[in-house]
Write a protein that holds these residues in place. Structure first.
Motif, mmCIF file in Angstrom:
data_model
loop_
_atom_site.group_PDB
_atom_site.id
_atom_site.type_symbol
_atom_site.label_atom_id
_atom_site.label_comp_id
_atom_site.label_asym_id
_atom_site.label_seq_id
_atom_site.Cartn_x
_atom_site.Cartn_y
_atom_site.Cartn_z
ATOM 1 N N MET A 1 0.771 -0.930 -0.192
ATOM 2 C CA MET A 1 -0.163 0.014 0.251
ATOM 3 C C MET A 1 0.887 1.299 -0.057
ATOM 4 S SD MET A 1 -2.899 0.605 2.852
ATOM 5 C CE MET A 1 -1.867 1.961 3.909
ATOM 6 N N ALA A 2 0.777 1.910 -0.780
ATOM 7 C CA ALA A 2 1.798 3.481 -0.562
ATOM 8 C C ALA A 2 0.220 4.711 -1.144
ATOM 9 C CB ALA A 2 2.834 3.691 -2.566
ATOM 10 N N GLY A 3 0.331 5.084 0.467
ATOM 11 C CA GLY A 3 -0.601 5.833 0.366
ATOM 12 C C GLY A 3 -0.053 7.286 0.063
ATOM 13 N N GLY A 4 -0.914 8.492 -0.770
ATOM 14 C CA GLY A 4 -0.716 9.743 -1.220
ATOM 15 C C GLY A 4 -1.736 11.153 -0.980
ATOM 16 N N ASP A 5 -1.920 10.681 1.003
ATOM 17 C CA ASP A 5 -2.927 11.844 0.961
ATOM 18 C C ASP A 5 -2.540 12.251 2.636
ATOM 19 O OD1 ASP A 5 -5.280 13.298 2.252
ATOM 20 O OD2 ASP A 5 -6.205 12.891 0.576
ATOM 21 N N GLY A 6 -2.273 13.040 3.081
ATOM 22 C CA GLY A 6 -1.765 13.049 4.480
ATOM 23 C C GLY A 6 -2.349 14.318 5.823
ATOM 24 N N GLY A 7 -4.069 13.913 4.622
ATOM 25 C CA GLY A 7 -4.795 15.232 5.731
ATOM 26 C C GLY A 7 -5.357 14.052 6.514
ATOM 27 N N GLY A 8 -6.616 14.721 6.921
ATOM 28 C CA GLY A 8 -6.977 14.058 7.938
ATOM 29 C C GLY A 8 -7.401 15.171 8.589
ATOM 30 N N ARG B 1 0.832 -0.561 9.868
ATOM 31 C CA ARG B 1 1.077 -0.614 8.388
ATOM 32 C C ARG B 1 0.249 -2.322 7.949
ATOM 33 N NH1 ARG B 1 5.905 1.795 10.780
ATOM 34 N NH2 ARG B 1 7.240 3.315 10.052
ATOM 35 N N PRO B 2 -1.224 -1.199 7.663
ATOM 36 C CA PRO B 2 -1.393 -2.457 7.373
ATOM 37 C C PRO B 2 -1.293 -3.602 5.712
ATOM 38 C CG PRO B 2 -2.554 -0.703 6.531
ATOM 39 C CD PRO B 2 -1.498 -0.531 6.647
ATOM 40 N N GLY B 3 -0.510 -2.591 4.624
ATOM 41 C CA GLY B 3 -0.125 -3.171 3.896
ATOM 42 C C GLY B 3 0.920 -4.306 4.080
ATOM 43 N N GLN B 4 1.985 -4.623 5.004
ATOM 44 C CA GLN B 4 2.878 -4.712 4.887
ATOM 45 C C GLN B 4 3.052 -6.193 5.459
ATOM 46 O OE1 GLN B 4 5.545 -2.652 6.563
ATOM 47 N NE2 GLN B 4 5.909 -0.831 5.277
ATOM 48 N N ASP B 5 3.287 -6.997 4.952
ATOM 49 C CA ASP B 5 3.442 -8.203 5.202
ATOM 50 C C ASP B 5 4.158 -9.548 6.195
ATOM 51 O OD1 ASP B 5 1.248 -9.243 3.556
ATOM 52 O OD2 ASP B 5 3.104 -10.746 2.068
ATOM 53 N N GLY B 6 4.024 -9.844 7.418
ATOM 54 C CA GLY B 6 5.087 -9.781 8.828
ATOM 55 C C GLY B 6 4.883 -8.644 9.810
ATOM 56 N N ASP B 7 4.359 -7.095 9.322
ATOM 57 C CA ASP B 7 4.016 -6.240 10.374
ATOM 58 C C ASP B 7 2.306 -6.216 11.013
ATOM 59 O OD1 ASP B 7 4.160 -4.220 12.000
ATOM 60 O OD2 ASP B 7 5.274 -2.764 10.278
ATOM 61 N N GLU B 8 2.585 -6.724 11.985
ATOM 62 C CA GLU B 8 1.016 -6.811 12.928
ATOM 63 C C GLU B 8 1.172 -5.978 13.810
ATOM 64 O OE1 GLU B 8 -1.006 -9.066 11.898
ATOM 65 O OE2 GLU B 8 -0.260 -9.533 9.969
ATOM 66 N N SER B 9 2.154 -4.956 13.894
ATOM 67 C CA SER B 9 2.072 -3.678 15.513
ATOM 68 C C SER B 9 0.590 -2.442 15.224
ATOM 69 C CB SER B 9 3.510 -3.001 14.931
ATOM 70 O OG SER B 9 3.800 -2.679 13.860
ATOM 71 N N LEU B 10 0.165 -2.446 16.111
ATOM 72 C CA LEU B 10 -0.704 -1.704 15.982
ATOM 73 C C LEU B 10 0.217 -0.573 17.125
ATOM 74 C CD1 LEU B 10 -3.541 -0.180 15.370
ATOM 75 C CD2 LEU B 10 -4.380 -1.205 16.723
ATOM 76 N N ALA C 1 -16.063 -1.257 -5.395
ATOM 77 C CA ALA C 1 -15.626 -2.028 -4.379
ATOM 78 C C ALA C 1 -14.574 -3.649 -4.810
ATOM 79 C CB ALA C 1 -16.761 -2.138 -4.161
ATOM 80 N N VAL C 2 -13.574 -3.219 -4.150
ATOM 81 C CA VAL C 2 -12.357 -4.530 -3.823
ATOM 82 C C VAL C 2 -12.676 -5.099 -1.926
ATOM 83 C CG1 VAL C 2 -10.235 -5.150 -3.461
ATOM 84 C CG2 VAL C 2 -10.804 -3.111 -5.116
ATOM 85 N N THR C 3 -13.107 -6.135 -1.578
ATOM 86 C CA THR C 3 -13.099 -6.561 -0.558
ATOM 87 C C THR C 3 -12.323 -7.511 0.227
ATOM 88 O OG1 THR C 3 -14.547 -8.664 -1.174
ATOM 89 C CG2 THR C 3 -15.651 -6.537 -0.377
ATOM 90 N N ASP C 4 -11.074 -7.608 -0.517
ATOM 91 C CA ASP C 4 -10.093 -9.481 -0.314
ATOM 92 C C ASP C 4 -9.103 -8.335 -0.140
ATOM 93 O OD1 ASP C 4 -9.738 -8.244 -3.126
ATOM 94 O OD2 ASP C 4 -9.641 -10.714 -4.243
ATOM 95 N N ASP C 5 -8.656 -6.700 -0.095
ATOM 96 C CA ASP C 5 -7.407 -5.676 0.156
ATOM 97 C C ASP C 5 -7.176 -6.644 1.504
ATOM 98 O OD1 ASP C 5 -5.110 -4.294 -0.509
ATOM 99 O OD2 ASP C 5 -6.309 -3.951 1.263
ATOM 100 N N ARG C 6 -6.086 -7.891 2.012
ATOM 101 C CA ARG C 6 -5.980 -7.586 3.452
ATOM 102 C C ARG C 6 -5.478 -6.456 4.464
ATOM 103 N NH1 ARG C 6 -0.404 -9.307 5.603
ATOM 104 N NH2 ARG C 6 -1.182 -10.703 7.625
ATOM 105 N N GLY C 7 -4.919 -5.795 3.487
ATOM 106 C CA GLY C 7 -4.559 -4.145 4.366
ATOM 107 C C GLY C 7 -5.717 -3.166 4.521
ATOM 108 N N LEU C 8 -6.626 -3.837 4.205
ATOM 109 C CA LEU C 8 -7.751 -3.200 3.862
ATOM 110 C C LEU C 8 -8.943 -4.145 5.429
ATOM 111 C CD1 LEU C 8 -10.694 -1.423 3.535
ATOM 112 C CD2 LEU C 8 -11.206 -3.497 2.601
ATOM 113 N N GLN C 9 -8.378 -5.240 5.572
ATOM 114 C CA GLN C 9 -9.256 -5.537 6.360
ATOM 115 C C GLN C 9 -8.095 -6.328 7.396
ATOM 116 O OE1 GLN C 9 -8.329 -10.168 4.602
ATOM 117 N NE2 GLN C 9 -9.969 -9.825 2.889
ATOM 118 N N LYS C 10 -7.148 -6.304 7.516
ATOM 119 C CA LYS C 10 -6.509 -5.533 8.822
ATOM 120 C C LYS C 10 -6.617 -4.552 9.444
ATOM 121 C CE LYS C 10 -2.154 -7.078 8.963
ATOM 122 N NZ LYS C 10 -0.397 -6.175 8.356
ATOM 123 N N MET C 11 -6.742 -3.415 8.722
ATOM 124 C CA MET C 11 -6.921 -2.235 9.358
ATOM 125 C C MET C 11 -8.459 -1.557 9.909
ATOM 126 S SD MET C 11 -5.164 0.720 9.932
ATOM 127 C CE MET C 11 -6.071 2.520 10.138
#
Length: 420
Positions: A1-8, A36-45, A338-348
């Motif tokens: 996952m590569a993010g391009g929006d720094g807002g919020g 970092r939900p899209g990175q494999d092996g990184d489960e840290s929150l 819509a995309v439902t099978d994205d691992r990063g989405l599911q983790k976040m």
């Protein structure tokens, strides 16, 4: 996952979302969730609770010399730095909290701001944070000196709703409740370059197009989305949102106040979210013709809180639904699907669900913007008197800023005089 929006960034305490590189951030109430939900092996929150952060003693004088009042711990605004190395947030208790995100998240400093803030932005040089507040002022806070007090940079007469910087940090742009967008020099904010005038209600959001750095997008309570050449103040295009909003446009009193604008350089896509309307509207920027082309609307089953693009073009949507707090859409054959099978989405999504108690208080919340619309005056004399008072206040702010700048210059000259 590569993010391009720094807002919020958004006025009022409401859940928010931001993406930067591999990182995703969501906030609800006074709690920040970063992963970092899209990175494999990184489960840290990384979880940060503003309720556990030091508070300024009640009644103690702040930077402006006035006593503090009690606020909540709700997060009001936040932003990534362009590289993603830094992240800053401000809350209802008038705290400005700076984080370093790499190699892991850590809190660098907690400072107290003068007024409750509505928006903030970090410079491309990543040396300053510019914070806009409800009194109409913008303060700068150093990143390189993370404990230093803020410096007053500029002031408006009315409430500021958004602040933005040009990609080269040369210009600072501010949007206020009185329909104005002001363009100033960042290094000399009292030097006004132009005004972008045309909105008929408060300006809710502004965004400088990253890969078209001379162009500015703005949105307002007048239900328009406008494109500007901001250095000259020239309006290039105006989109009446009521003409593209489908069946909802039949409501005679429906307002389309944009609460979020997000942009993706890949494809030049613009997505907007309107306050209290469960729909995301997608446009595409035609940079050559300097206009916005309406593409599609994404209907939601629940009201959206925030939206953000990845750099790759995927669109994330944060909505008020515990079962599906996050949605992901990608462009496919000219249509957003819509995309439902994205691992990063599911983790976040799981992280948000596990912390839903801090989000649920915002479900069904009333509109923040409804109180910002101009009141009609039956007495024209009263209206003109208030307008003149605001004008005099603005004039005094400019004079104070210029005197402060001149004083610093004289002091510098004096210290540099050679001794006899």
């Amino acid at each position: 996952m590569a993010g391009g929006d720094g807002g919020g960034r958004g006025p009022g305490a409401r859940p928010a979302l931001a993406l930067r590189g591999a990182m995703a951030v969501a906030s609800g109430g006074g709690r920040l969730l970063a992963a970092r939900p899209g990175q494999d092996g990184d489960e840290s929150l990384f979880v940060y609770d503003c309720s556990s952060t030091e508070k300024q003693p009640l009644g103690e004088k702040g930077q402006d010399g006035k006593g503090t009042d009690k606020g909540s711990d709700d997060i009001l605004a936040f932003a990534f730095s362009p590289s993603g190395d830094y992240f800053a947030l401000t809350d209802d208790n008038k705290r400005l909290i700076l984080f370093r995100t790499k190699p892991s998240w850590e809190c660098v400093s907690v400072r107290f701001v003068t007024r409750r803030c509505t928006s903030l932005v970090i410079t491309a040089a990543e040396d300053k944070i510019f914070v806009a507040d409800k009194s109409g002022d913008v303060y700068s806070y150093s990143i390189t000196e993370p404990q230093a007090d803020g410096k007053l940079e500029l002031g408006h007469v009315s409430l500021l709703l958004d602040v933005a910087l040009s990609p080269d940090d040369r210009y600072i742009l501010t949007a206020d409740r009185d329909e104005k967008i002001r363009v100033s020099l960042t290094k000399a904010p009292y030097s006004i370059v132009s005004y972008c005038m045309g909105h008929r209600e408060f300006v809710s959001k502004i965004l400088v197009i990253p890969n078209c750095p001379d162009l500015l997008l703005s949105a307002s309570g007048d239900s328009t989305l406008r494109l500007w050449e901001y250095k000259s103040g020239e309006e290039m295009h105006c989109c009446q949102l009521s003409t593209i909003c489908g069946p909802e446009a039949t409501k005679p009193d429906q307002k389309y106040t944009v609460s979020r604008i997000t942009y993706c350089c890949q494809g030049g896509y613009v997505a907007i979210l309107c306050d209290s309307i469960p729909t995301v509207y997608i446009f595409q920027l035609d940079a050559t013709a300097q206009q916005l082309v309406y593409k599609q609307q994404v209907s939601l089953k629940h009201r959206g809180w925030d939206i953000a693009f990845e750099e790759t073009g995927a669109l994330w949507i944060l909505q008020e639904d515990k079962e599906a707090p996050l949605l992901l859409y990608r462009a496919c054959d000219g249509q957003w699907k819509a995309v439902t099978d994205d691992r990063g989405l599911q983790k976040m999504s799981k992280y948000i669900q596990d912390n839903w108690t801090v989000f649920e208080g915002s479900v069904g919340a009333e509109s923040y913007y409804s109180n910002l619309y101009k009141a009609s005056f039956d007495n024209m004399d009263e209206y003109l008197q208030r307008k003149e008072e605001r004008s005099q206040q603005q004039k005094k702010k400019r004079q104070d800023l210029q005197r402060g700048s001149n004083g610093q210059a004289k002091k510098k000259m004096k210290t540099e005089e050679p001794s006899l």
